[in-house]
Scaffold this motif. Sequence first.
Motif, PDB file in Angstrom:
ATOM      1  N   ALA A   3       3.654  -0.400   8.968  1.00 44.12           N
ATOM      2  CA  ALA A   3       3.528   1.065   8.765  1.00 44.12           C
ATOM      3  C   ALA A   3       4.690   1.835   8.655  1.00 44.12           C
ATOM      4  CB  ALA A   3       2.412   1.516   9.841  1.00 44.12           C
ATOM      5  N   ALA A   4       4.889   2.328   7.439  1.00 49.11           N
ATOM      6  CA  ALA A   4       6.567   2.651   7.419  1.00 49.11           C
ATOM      7  C   ALA A   4       6.278   4.074   6.817  1.00 49.11           C
ATOM      8  CB  ALA A   4       7.319   1.941   6.468  1.00 49.11           C
ATOM      9  N   GLY A   5       7.282   5.133   7.028  1.00 45.23           N
ATOM     10  CA  GLY A   5       7.239   6.488   6.838  1.00 45.23           C
ATOM     11  C   GLY A   5       6.100   7.086   6.915  1.00 45.23           C
ATOM     12  N   GLY A  64      -4.013  -6.698   2.174  1.00 43.33           N
ATOM     13  CA  GLY A  64      -3.166  -7.373   1.955  1.00 43.33           C
ATOM     14  C   GLY A  64      -2.238  -7.474   3.544  1.00 43.33           C
ATOM     15  N   ARG A  65      -1.010  -7.660   3.385  1.00 43.49           N
ATOM     16  CA  ARG A  65      -0.194  -7.950   4.651  1.00 43.49           C
ATOM     17  C   ARG A  65       0.430  -6.675   4.949  1.00 43.49           C
ATOM     18  NH1 ARG A  65       5.507  -8.260   4.276  1.00 43.49           N
ATOM     19  NH2 ARG A  65       6.267  -8.307   2.199  1.00 43.49           N
ATOM     20  N   GLY A  66       0.416  -5.543   4.344  1.00 38.13           N
ATOM     21  CA  GLY A  66       0.744  -4.356   4.875  1.00 38.13           C
ATOM     22  C   GLY A  66      -0.338  -3.135   5.364  1.00 38.13           C
ATOM     23  N   ASP A  98       5.651   5.805  -2.650  1.00 43.35           N
ATOM     24  CA  ASP A  98       6.143   4.774  -3.362  1.00 43.35           C
ATOM     25  C   ASP A  98       7.467   5.250  -3.908  1.00 43.35           C
ATOM     26  OD1 ASP A  98       6.633   3.394  -5.894  1.00 43.35           O
ATOM     27  OD2 ASP A  98       4.551   2.478  -5.673  1.00 43.35           O
ATOM     28  N   LEU A  99       8.357   4.302  -3.706  1.00 47.63           N
ATOM     29  CA  LEU A  99       9.720   4.715  -4.131  1.00 47.63           C
ATOM     30  C   LEU A  99      10.203   4.427  -5.522  1.00 47.63           C
ATOM     31  CD1 LEU A  99      11.329   3.539  -0.790  1.00 47.63           C
ATOM     32  CD2 LEU A  99      10.874   5.637  -1.172  1.00 47.63           C
ATOM     33  N   ASN A 100       9.382   3.721  -6.059  1.00 55.31           N
ATOM     34  CA  ASN A 100       9.454   3.615  -7.640  1.00 55.31           C
ATOM     35  C   ASN A 100       9.308   4.815  -8.519  1.00 55.31           C
ATOM     36  OD1 ASN A 100      10.106   0.683  -8.028  1.00 55.31           O
ATOM     37  ND2 ASN A 100       8.018   0.372  -7.165  1.00 55.31           N
ATOM     38  N   ILE A 101       8.209   5.525  -7.825  1.00 56.39           N
ATOM     39  CA  ILE A 101       7.689   6.830  -8.416  1.00 56.39           C
ATOM     40  C   ILE A 101       8.793   7.827  -7.957  1.00 56.39           C
ATOM     41  CG2 ILE A 101       5.766   8.655  -8.146  1.00 56.39           C
ATOM     42  CD1 ILE A 101       4.187   6.588  -7.686  1.00 56.39           C
ATOM     43  N   ASN A 108       0.734  -1.115   0.001  1.00 61.68           N
ATOM     44  CA  ASN A 108      -0.020   0.122  -0.086  1.00 61.68           C
ATOM     45  C   ASN A 108       0.925   1.136  -0.078  1.00 61.68           C
ATOM     46  OD1 ASN A 108      -2.451  -1.382   0.284  1.00 61.68           O
ATOM     47  ND2 ASN A 108      -2.128  -2.074   2.026  1.00 61.68           N
ATOM     48  N   ALA A 109       2.027   1.319  -0.762  1.00 64.11           N
ATOM     49  CA  ALA A 109       2.718   2.476  -0.998  1.00 64.11           C
ATOM     50  C   ALA A 109       2.023   3.454  -1.559  1.00 64.11           C
ATOM     51  CB  ALA A 109       4.126   1.986  -1.813  1.00 64.11           C
ATOM     52  N   VAL A 110       2.303   4.807  -1.076  1.00 66.32           N
ATOM     53  CA  VAL A 110       1.493   6.047  -1.222  1.00 66.32           C
ATOM     54  C   VAL A 110       1.721   6.593  -2.591  1.00 66.32           C
ATOM     55  CG1 VAL A 110       0.987   8.278  -0.598  1.00 66.32           C
ATOM     56  CG2 VAL A 110       1.340   6.618   1.195  1.00 66.32           C
ATOM     57  N   ARG A 168      16.328   5.872   6.517  1.00 63.37           N
ATOM     58  CA  ARG A 168      16.688   4.624   5.629  1.00 63.37           C
ATOM     59  C   ARG A 168      17.111   5.154   4.370  1.00 63.37           C
ATOM     60  NH1 ARG A 168      14.295  -1.155   7.302  1.00 63.37           N
ATOM     61  NH2 ARG A 168      14.534  -0.819   9.326  1.00 63.37           N
ATOM     62  N   ILE A 169      16.270   6.348   3.782  1.00 64.43           N
ATOM     63  CA  ILE A 169      16.532   6.694   2.578  1.00 64.43           C
ATOM     64  C   ILE A 169      17.010   8.462   2.615  1.00 64.43           C
ATOM     65  CG2 ILE A 169      14.922   5.167   1.219  1.00 64.43           C
ATOM     66  CD1 ILE A 169      12.682   7.487   1.279  1.00 64.43           C
ATOM     67  N   GLY A 170      17.661   8.767   3.647  1.00 62.94           N
ATOM     68  CA  GLY A 170      18.085  10.164   3.557  1.00 62.94           C
ATOM     69  C   GLY A 170      17.027  11.186   3.737  1.00 62.94           C
ATOM     70  N   GLN A 190      12.975  20.426 -11.751  1.00 60.76           N
ATOM     71  CA  GLN A 190      11.515  20.307 -12.198  1.00 60.76           C
ATOM     72  C   GLN A 190      10.745  19.596 -11.152  1.00 60.76           C
ATOM     73  OE1 GLN A 190      10.540  18.210 -15.705  1.00 60.76           O
ATOM     74  NE2 GLN A 190      12.151  19.371 -16.822  1.00 60.76           N
ATOM     75  N   PHE A 191      11.447  19.219 -10.040  1.00 57.24           N
ATOM     76  CA  PHE A 191      10.653  18.643  -8.868  1.00 57.24           C
ATOM     77  C   PHE A 191      11.066  19.003  -7.491  1.00 57.24           C
ATOM     78  CE2 PHE A 191      10.107  15.749  -5.222  1.00 57.24           C
ATOM     79  CZ  PHE A 191       8.872  15.460  -5.305  1.00 57.24           C
ATOM     80  N   SER A 192      10.218  19.715  -6.739  1.00 58.02           N
ATOM     81  CA  SER A 192      10.456  20.093  -5.245  1.00 58.02           C
ATOM     82  C   SER A 192       9.734  19.264  -4.422  1.00 58.02           C
ATOM     83  CB  SER A 192       9.919  21.782  -5.340  1.00 58.02           C
ATOM     84  OG  SER A 192       9.443  22.146  -4.259  1.00 58.02           O
ATOM     85  N   PHE A 193      10.504  18.936  -3.470  1.00 54.60           N
ATOM     86  CA  PHE A 193      10.060  18.133  -2.229  1.00 54.60           C
ATOM     87  C   PHE A 193       8.997  19.018  -1.454  1.00 54.60           C
ATOM     88  CE2 PHE A 193      13.637  15.626  -3.247  1.00 54.60           C
ATOM     89  CZ  PHE A 193      13.215  14.460  -3.174  1.00 54.60           C
ATOM     90  N   ARG A 194       9.488  20.458  -1.430  1.00 56.48           N
ATOM     91  CA  ARG A 194       8.523  21.231  -0.663  1.00 56.48           C
ATOM     92  C   ARG A 194       7.244  21.327  -1.152  1.00 56.48           C
ATOM     93  NH1 ARG A 194       6.879  25.614   2.042  1.00 56.48           N
ATOM     94  NH2 ARG A 194       8.067  25.505   3.766  1.00 56.48           N
TER      95      ARG A 194
END
Length: 265
Positions: free
Chosen positions: A113-115, A59-61, A67-70, A27-29, A141-143, A80-84
Amino acid sequence: MAYETIFAHQQDSPVLTIELNRPDKLNAVTDVMISELKEVFKYAESDASVRAILLTGRGRGFCAGQDLNIARERPLEDGQFSFREHLTTTYNPLILRMRQLPKPIIAVVNGVAAGAGMSMALACDFRIAAESASFLQAFVRIGLIPDSGSTWLLQRLVGMTRALDLAMTGRKITAHEALDWGIVNQVLPDADLIPAAQQLAAELAAAPTKTLGYIKRAFDFASTSTLAEALDNEADLQEIAGRTADHQEGIAAFLDKRPAQFKGE
Ligand code: T3D
């Protein structure tokens, strides 16, 4: 209610159940999921037939956060991408909507339940967890730093010492540790989780709904106010709660020695 990444159902009941529905990815976002959650919580707020909300994962989560693929595909180099901008237009309004929703939300934590998935659980009013559930502030874990309200919500629940431990190590804690630390209200055998959640939701849905909303507002206000401000805010909100039909019903039921029949009005 038809959605792509969540499943929402109410079925002639005052309890709205929302299931995150990307089980293969725990269920990644995605941005679509956030939009759909904002929409369904808006419905929950505006529709008087909804008096309690369950949030769980299929499911199990429960939810593995962004979603880290995205995330991997983001065009970072050319600006072009801003985290803020991403946070302020997606997660932040979702978390605020959940905290400002004047009805109880129960996180039914069926698995990891992560991140931001943990942040979403923290933004609920109750958290009940399966024995197999776990929690991690995966951000480091991903900085990344904890976001989606975790810096505020986690610290309030467990205090600075434990909040920094989870945030800086990113270590996974079990449902029982989360119970010890006051992150969850209850831990149940996996098979008992849904029935227990439904029972809690039914109890809350039979409570004076507007008053529950004022309670939520009062506690959130008090967590950043002085005592004098909290007292003043309590007086304001009691002025409103004291004029609800449910307050009159509560008094009448007590004096008549019968169970109250609150209508959420
Ligand atoms: O705007 C912004 O981006 C800032 C906002 C950030 C918010 C955040 O939430 S940042 C944190 C993002 N989340 C994570 O870093 C957690 C990543 N996931 C994990 O660390 C682990 O999956 C878990 C500890 C949650 C669970 O581990 P485990 O061993 O039970 O499951 P698994 O095998 O790792 O995952 C199962 C599948 O789900 C797997 O897919 P596959 O190989 O079977 O096709 C895995 O890749 C996928 N999955 C899990 N988490 C994510 C994910 N896919 C995409 N994104 C994920 N976050």
